[in-house]
Design an enzyme around this catalytic site. Structure first.
Site, PDB file in Angstrom:
ATOM      1  N   GLY A 144       0.804  -1.211   0.000  1.00 31.65           N
ATOM      2  CA  GLY A 144       0.000   0.000   0.000  1.00 31.65           C
ATOM      3  C   GLY A 144       0.840   1.266   0.000  1.00 31.65           C
ATOM      4  O   GLY A 144       2.023   1.268  -0.336  1.00 31.65           O
ATOM      5  N   ASP A 201      -5.153  -8.086  -6.457  1.00 34.41           N
ATOM      6  CA  ASP A 201      -4.869  -7.929  -5.034  1.00 34.41           C
ATOM      7  C   ASP A 201      -3.688  -6.977  -4.887  1.00 34.41           C
ATOM      8  O   ASP A 201      -2.584  -7.275  -5.354  1.00 34.41           O
ATOM      9  CB  ASP A 201      -4.558  -9.271  -4.376  1.00 34.41           C
ATOM     10  CG  ASP A 201      -5.741 -10.217  -4.400  1.00 34.41           C
ATOM     11  OD1 ASP A 201      -6.848  -9.781  -4.055  1.00 34.41           O
ATOM     12  OD2 ASP A 201      -5.562 -11.391  -4.786  1.00 34.41           O
ATOM     13  N   LEU A 202      -3.898  -5.855  -4.243  1.00 38.39           N
ATOM     14  CA  LEU A 202      -2.903  -4.791  -4.184  1.00 38.39           C
ATOM     15  C   LEU A 202      -1.571  -5.270  -3.616  1.00 38.39           C
ATOM     16  O   LEU A 202      -1.517  -5.784  -2.495  1.00 38.39           O
ATOM     17  CB  LEU A 202      -3.438  -3.626  -3.347  1.00 38.39           C
ATOM     18  CG  LEU A 202      -2.506  -2.428  -3.169  1.00 38.39           C
ATOM     19  CD1 LEU A 202      -2.219  -1.780  -4.504  1.00 38.39           C
ATOM     20  CD2 LEU A 202      -3.107  -1.428  -2.188  1.00 38.39           C
ATOM     21  N   ASP A 203      -0.511  -5.107  -4.402  1.00 38.24           N
ATOM     22  CA  ASP A 203       0.867  -5.405  -3.980  1.00 38.24           C
ATOM     23  C   ASP A 203       1.040  -6.850  -3.525  1.00 38.24           C
ATOM     24  O   ASP A 203       1.898  -7.139  -2.685  1.00 38.24           O
ATOM     25  CB  ASP A 203       1.316  -4.442  -2.871  1.00 38.24           C
ATOM     26  CG  ASP A 203       1.373  -3.006  -3.338  1.00 38.24           C
ATOM     27  OD1 ASP A 203       1.617  -2.784  -4.536  1.00 38.24           O
ATOM     28  OD2 ASP A 203       1.163  -2.100  -2.511  1.00 38.24           O
ATOM     29  N   GLN A 204       0.259  -7.762  -4.071  1.00 36.30           N
ATOM     30  CA  GLN A 204       0.366  -9.173  -3.705  1.00 36.30           C
ATOM     31  C   GLN A 204       0.678 -10.065  -4.901  1.00 36.30           C
ATOM     32  O   GLN A 204       0.599 -11.283  -4.808  1.00 36.30           O
ATOM     33  CB  GLN A 204      -0.923  -9.637  -3.026  1.00 36.30           C
ATOM     34  CG  GLN A 204      -1.206  -8.949  -1.703  1.00 36.30           C
ATOM     35  CD  GLN A 204      -2.463  -9.454  -1.036  1.00 36.30           C
ATOM     36  OE1 GLN A 204      -2.712 -10.662  -0.957  1.00 36.30           O
ATOM     37  NE2 GLN A 204      -3.286  -8.542  -0.536  1.00 36.30           N
TER      38      GLN A 204
END
Length: 327
Positions: free
Chosen positions: A200, A225-228
């Site tokens: 994030g 999926d954010l930053d995953q």
């Protein structure tokens, strides 16, 4: 084997009948579906098919037209990429205001080190347009006065330039499934932390507030999926005692550019594969030309003893032995 397969990506509103209609069309034309993957996010449906088209009973153009017509009937977007289509390597770079990653990519392209065509720079602000212009690269501003991007315009630009890989060079906006689903495993982002730690916003500040002694950066494929997304490359650096966020950022930014460039080159060299959310070097890849993580000379400074000698623990009580077996 995957490199020899045709990729078919379907994106649109979730509804019944999409899979059945498309697979039936492929079957009728002698196309053998080898792998199929589906996902739904925020009401958006995505299906990725990998198929063997060597024995199909129609031409490539006929199959493409048939799928386009079916997509129009179903209200979905169907993209078809034959193996020969993937021989071209066209890159779009998405940016906001930070210049360091774009600068590194432009310099690498200008010197011929980047083995691809840098086709366009897309920004949600126009701050970096002069930098792109210095290298005669088209710049398209897709943001409004507040920097909110028009994703339909982004898709239009990516389609216009027939982009194979989108590179997020500190692009400070989250891409919606509308884009991510269409370019699965073809969008690379750089994040200023050692993911999965500190995802994030304000990652360097998060590192400072948590008091880490080692921070870093990560280049990864983008997912919904954010930053995953699957990690490709990472770099790490020491955080001095009582340092401030600006010092951490200054240490990290050159490594952001370095990790991002290497991840892009790995992708262009077809050296990295993705399986179940993890990346790996393809069989036969010479890893000596890459630095996926810390430099090799770090090994010389790492202690190598003591380590558990499990062969000498076989006479331990059975309960302890069981604990060791379950580690």
């Amino acid at each position: 084997m995957t490199d020899e397969l045709t990729e078919i990506t379907v994106v649109g509103d979730d509804k019944t009948g999409i899979v059945a209609n498309i697979t039936t069309l492929l079957f009728e034309r002698g196309v053998n579906v080898v792998d199929i993957d589906q996902a739904i996010r925020d009401g958006m449906f995505r299906m990725t098919l990998r198929a063997d088209t060597d024995e199909m009973v129609c031409t490539e153009a006929t199959l493409r037209d048939a799928l386009t017509e079916l997509g129009d009937d179903l209200g979905v977007d169907i993209q078809l990429r034959f193996p020969t289509d993937r021989e071209a390597k066209r890159i779009a770079v998405l940016v906001t205001k930070e210049s360091h990653c774009l600068q590194a990519i432009l310099e690498s392209y200008a010197t011929g080190e980047l083995d691809a065509e840098l086709s366009v720079v897309i920004g949600n602000h126009d701050d970096l347009k002069p930098l792109a212009s210095q290298y005669d690269i088209p710049f398209v501003d897709v943001g409004d006065d507040s920097g909110i991007p028009n994703e339909d315009q982004i898709l239009s630009v990516l389609d216009e330039y027939q982009i194979d890989l989108a590179v997020l060079a500190r692009y400070m906006r989250i891409l919606s499934p509308k884009i991510v689903f269409r370019y699965e495993d073809r969008i690379i982002n750089v994040h200023p932390s050692l993911l999965p730690s500190f995802p994030g916003a304000a990652a360097y500040r998060q590192a400072k507030e948590e008091g880490v002694r080692i921070a870093g950066v990560t280049a990864h494929y983008v997912t919904t999926d954010l930053d995953q997304g699957p990690i490709i490359t990472q770099r790490a650096f020491d955080v001095p005692d009582d340092t401030d966020v600006e010092t951490i950022r200054n240490r990290g930014q050159p490594l952001e550019a370095d990790a991002l460039l290497e991840a892009v080159q790995l992708h262009l060299d077809n050296a990295v594969s993705v399986h179940r959310g993890r990346t790996g070097l393809r069989s036969g890849t010479d890893s000596s030309g890459y630095q996926l993580g810390m430099p090799a000379d770090v090994e010389t400074t790492q202690p190598d003893n003591p380590v558990d000698n499990r062969e000498n623990l076989i006479d331990m009580p059975s309960e302890s032995t069981q604990d060791i077996a379950n580690d």
